[in-house]
Design a protein around this motif. Structure first.
Motif, PDB file in Angstrom:
ATOM      1  N   SER A 198      -8.558  -0.427   9.223  1.00 38.94           N
ATOM      2  CA  SER A 198      -7.749   0.406   8.861  1.00 38.94           C
ATOM      3  C   SER A 198      -5.999   1.037   9.724  1.00 38.94           C
ATOM      4  CB  SER A 198      -8.403   2.165   8.866  1.00 38.94           C
ATOM      5  OG  SER A 198      -7.527   3.401   8.740  1.00 38.94           O
ATOM      6  N   LYS A 199      -6.699   0.588  10.976  1.00 39.68           N
ATOM      7  CA  LYS A 199      -5.437   0.590  11.370  1.00 39.68           C
ATOM      8  C   LYS A 199      -4.293  -1.028  11.417  1.00 39.68           C
ATOM      9  CE  LYS A 199      -6.850   2.792  15.925  1.00 39.68           C
ATOM     10  NZ  LYS A 199      -7.469   2.498  17.378  1.00 39.68           N
ATOM     11  N   ILE A 200      -4.936  -2.541  11.359  1.00 38.90           N
ATOM     12  CA  ILE A 200      -4.642  -2.996  10.780  1.00 38.90           C
ATOM     13  C   ILE A 200      -3.433  -3.085   9.392  1.00 38.90           C
ATOM     14  CG2 ILE A 200      -4.533  -6.218   9.749  1.00 38.90           C
ATOM     15  CD1 ILE A 200      -6.874  -5.347  11.723  1.00 38.90           C
ATOM     16  N   ALA A 201      -4.271  -2.598   8.011  1.00 35.29           N
ATOM     17  CA  ALA A 201      -3.500  -2.111   7.614  1.00 35.29           C
ATOM     18  C   ALA A 201      -2.111  -1.655   7.450  1.00 35.29           C
ATOM     19  CB  ALA A 201      -5.237  -1.522   6.133  1.00 35.29           C
ATOM     20  N   ILE A 202      -2.755   0.068   7.833  1.00 37.93           N
ATOM     21  CA  ILE A 202      -0.765   0.645   8.375  1.00 37.93           C
ATOM     22  C   ILE A 202      -0.639   0.056   8.825  1.00 37.93           C
ATOM     23  CG2 ILE A 202      -0.713   3.413   9.279  1.00 37.93           C
ATOM     24  CD1 ILE A 202      -3.307   4.158   9.074  1.00 37.93           C
ATOM     25  N   GLY A 203      -0.465  -0.715  10.019  1.00 40.74           N
ATOM     26  CA  GLY A 203       0.472  -1.056  10.774  1.00 40.74           C
ATOM     27  C   GLY A 203       0.934  -2.411  10.227  1.00 40.74           C
ATOM     28  N   SER A 204       0.818  -2.823   9.123  1.00 39.99           N
ATOM     29  CA  SER A 204       1.117  -4.454   8.319  1.00 39.99           C
ATOM     30  C   SER A 204       1.980  -3.887   7.592  1.00 39.99           C
ATOM     31  CB  SER A 204      -0.674  -4.986   8.134  1.00 39.99           C
ATOM     32  OG  SER A 204      -0.480  -4.167   6.538  1.00 39.99           O
ATOM     33  N   GLY A 205       1.886  -2.388   6.463  1.00 40.37           N
ATOM     34  CA  GLY A 205       3.162  -1.975   5.645  1.00 40.37           C
ATOM     35  C   GLY A 205       4.433  -1.951   6.242  1.00 40.37           C
ATOM     36  N   GLY A 206       4.455  -1.151   7.724  1.00 44.00           N
ATOM     37  CA  GLY A 206       5.956  -1.418   8.380  1.00 44.00           C
ATOM     38  C   GLY A 206       6.555  -0.194   7.863  1.00 44.00           C
ATOM     39  N   ILE A 207       7.941  -0.248   7.272  1.00 42.05           N
ATOM     40  CA  ILE A 207       8.692   1.093   7.182  1.00 42.05           C
ATOM     41  C   ILE A 207       7.936   0.972   5.214  1.00 42.05           C
ATOM     42  CG2 ILE A 207      10.689   1.610   7.014  1.00 42.05           C
ATOM     43  CD1 ILE A 207      10.008   1.731   9.835  1.00 42.05           C
ATOM     44  N   PHE A 208       8.798   0.108   5.058  1.00 43.21           N
ATOM     45  CA  PHE A 208       9.094   0.060   3.428  1.00 43.21           C
ATOM     46  C   PHE A 208       7.556  -0.327   2.461  1.00 43.21           C
ATOM     47  CE2 PHE A 208      13.547   0.618   4.719  1.00 43.21           C
ATOM     48  CZ  PHE A 208      13.378   1.229   4.079  1.00 43.21           C
ATOM     49  N   GLY A 209       6.641  -1.005   3.130  1.00 43.40           N
ATOM     50  CA  GLY A 209       5.107  -1.756   2.490  1.00 43.40           C
ATOM     51  C   GLY A 209       5.718  -3.002   2.519  1.00 43.40           C
ATOM     52  N   LYS A 210       4.339  -3.856   2.073  1.00 45.42           N
ATOM     53  CA  LYS A 210       4.186  -4.732   1.094  1.00 45.42           C
ATOM     54  C   LYS A 210       5.063  -5.133   0.083  1.00 45.42           C
ATOM     55  CE  LYS A 210       0.989  -6.316   4.692  1.00 45.42           C
ATOM     56  NZ  LYS A 210      -0.345  -7.717   4.650  1.00 45.42           N
ATOM     57  N   GLY A 211       4.328  -3.665  -0.513  1.00 46.46           N
ATOM     58  CA  GLY A 211       4.760  -3.695  -2.760  1.00 46.46           C
ATOM     59  C   GLY A 211       4.119  -3.467  -3.546  1.00 46.46           C
ATOM     60  N   PHE A 212       3.943  -2.985  -4.493  1.00 48.93           N
ATOM     61  CA  PHE A 212       2.836  -2.586  -4.757  1.00 48.93           C
ATOM     62  C   PHE A 212       2.088  -3.565  -5.565  1.00 48.93           C
ATOM     63  CE2 PHE A 212       1.103  -0.687  -9.639  1.00 48.93           C
ATOM     64  CZ  PHE A 212       0.404   0.154  -9.174  1.00 48.93           C
ATOM     65  N   LEU A 213       0.844  -3.906  -5.511  1.00 46.28           N
ATOM     66  CA  LEU A 213       0.012  -4.685  -5.699  1.00 46.28           C
ATOM     67  C   LEU A 213      -0.225  -5.649  -4.812  1.00 46.28           C
ATOM     68  CD1 LEU A 213       0.220  -4.754  -9.687  1.00 46.28           C
ATOM     69  CD2 LEU A 213      -1.960  -3.821  -7.853  1.00 46.28           C
ATOM     70  N   GLN A 214       0.589  -6.023  -4.344  1.00 46.58           N
ATOM     71  CA  GLN A 214       0.623  -6.824  -2.649  1.00 46.58           C
ATOM     72  C   GLN A 214       0.006  -6.599  -1.360  1.00 46.58           C
ATOM     73  OE1 GLN A 214       2.605  -9.688  -3.302  1.00 46.58           O
ATOM     74  NE2 GLN A 214       2.565  -7.936  -5.766  1.00 46.58           N
ATOM     75  N   GLY A 215      -0.633  -5.316  -1.181  1.00 52.92           N
ATOM     76  CA  GLY A 215      -1.652  -5.382  -0.275  1.00 52.92           C
ATOM     77  C   GLY A 215      -2.797  -6.369  -0.945  1.00 52.92           C
ATOM     78  N   THR A 216      -2.532  -7.165   1.337  1.00 50.76           N
ATOM     79  CA  THR A 216      -3.994  -7.995   1.753  1.00 50.76           C
ATOM     80  C   THR A 216      -5.356  -7.541   2.067  1.00 50.76           C
ATOM     81  OG1 THR A 216      -2.722  -8.692   3.709  1.00 50.76           O
ATOM     82  CG2 THR A 216      -2.183  -9.475   1.865  1.00 50.76           C
TER      83      THR A 216
END
Length: 368
Positions: free
Chosen positions: A230-248
């Motif tokens: 969960s921490k990895i997912a939140i941190g990897s999003g950064g300020i504006f995120g990876k983009g819709f449907l782009q989460g890994t």
């Protein structure tokens, strides 16, 4: 809303709050759509259908007069306690937990206890003479009202719901005017009892969750896996995120429960800090509206009920966010209106329906 265009009963509804709740739930369905890899099935579609059914139910509840909630608070509480006892005796077991009654439909009484404990405690202090509030007799009956269902729910086992029941009831006790020394004394007694509860009342997996919270890196591939990913997912999003449907993290199945308890991590990876802050702001506005309803109420029961229900929604959001960010143990509290599932959605809409009922009774307009 222009009252000349709609019937008076509909015009009196708090449409700004309703539309805000609809916006939160719609965003939640977008996140669930992404979590399913760009598909309305199996989560987003059913979540949306249930939500609008609950919205209609909440609007109908808003027409229930306040006196009906006041008169029915303790009887409803008693019925739910009986149902919790029946769960212990004949409840259905699923996933190692005994939380449901199969009565033609599957019923989880513990969910109804979250608003019911607020109503019951508010009614108790509404009946209590003002001069009795500063005595010990003002706290021990409320402690029983809270403790009995909390222990029954903890036995199911359902630590998260038990904590929510305790938090909602304790909020009403605190706001009722009980002297701080009595309230602090009860809190200290709870603090002393907590280690005993951890060692003797909690199941092994619940105890492990508490211990892994203190040191999540001690078992990163086992009990600590949820928090670490969960921490990895939140941190990897950064300020504006990876983009819709782009989460890994969620799309590659690294993040467990990415559509339920850890849906905020799924959202934050794609929408980033900005998306997370906007979602939190929307929840804050809903909670603030509920508090304003309580401040505008004309009776002690209504004030305590509104404040207790608003803080119940707050505890949902605060506990879930603390959990997914690793600053609280994983206790299975979903993010209301966003996480997939009907239980939290139903409870929050029930709380909002009662709040709208109180708002309807207020003599002056609540502005937020």
């Amino acid at each position: 809303m222009n009252r000349s265009l709609v019937p008076e009963p509909l015009a009196r509804l708090p449409w700004r709050m309703i539309l805000l709740v609809v916006a939160i739930a719609t965003f939640g369905q977008v996140v669930l759509y992404s979590a399913a890899g760009g598909s309305m099935q199996p989560w987003a579609m059913s979540q949306g259908v249930r939500f609008y059914m609950f919205v209609a139910a909440a609007i109908m509840l808003s027409y229930v007069p306040e006196r009906a909630w006041r008169q029915g608070a303790l009887p409803v509480y008693a019925v739910i306690v009986v149902l919790l006892i029946l769960v212990e005796l004949i409840g259905a077991v699923r996933g190692g937990s005994q939380r449901w009654l199969d009565m033609g439909i599957r019923l989880q009484p513990s969910e109804f206890m979250k608003p019911a404990i607020v109503l019951a405690c508010a009614r108790f202090y509404d009946l209590l003479p003002a001069g009795e509030t500063r005595k010990f007799s003002a706290i021990w009956p409320a402690a029983l009202l809270i403790g009995v269902p909390a222990l029954l729910i903890l036995k199911q086992p359902d630590l998260g719901t038990a904590l929510m029941v305790c938090a909602g009831g304790a909020t009403v006790v605190f706001l009722s005017g009980v002297p701080l020394r009595l309230f602090v004394g009860g809190a200290l007694a709870l603090a002393v009892a907590t280690p005993l509860a951890v060692n003797f009342l909690l199941h092994d997996y619940q105890r492990n969750r508490v211990l892994i919270f203190l040191d999540p890196e001690s078992d990163p591939l086992g009990t600590g896996y949820h928090i670490s990913q969960s921490k990895i997912a939140i941190g990897s999003g950064g300020i504006f995120g990876k983009g819709f449907l782009q989460g890994t993290q969620s799309h590659l199945d690294y993040l467990p429960e990415g559509h339920t308890d850890f849906v905020f991590a799924t959202m934050a990876e794609e929408w980033g800090l900005v998306g997370g802050c906007l979602l939190i702001l929307a929840f804050i506005l809903v909670i603030r509206w509920g508090i304003n309803v309580g401040q505008a109420a004309n009776t002690r029961f209504a004030r305590l009920t509104a404040a207790g229900l608003a803080t119940t929604i707050f505890f949902y959001v605060a506990i879930n966010l603390s959990m997914v960010m690793g600053i609280a143990p994983v206790v299975g509290i979903p993010l209301p209106l966003v996480s997939f599932g009907s239980s939290a959605q139903m409870t929050v809409m029930l709380c909002l329906g009662i709040l709208m009922s109180i708002d309807r009774q207020n003599r002056r307009t609540v502005r937020w």
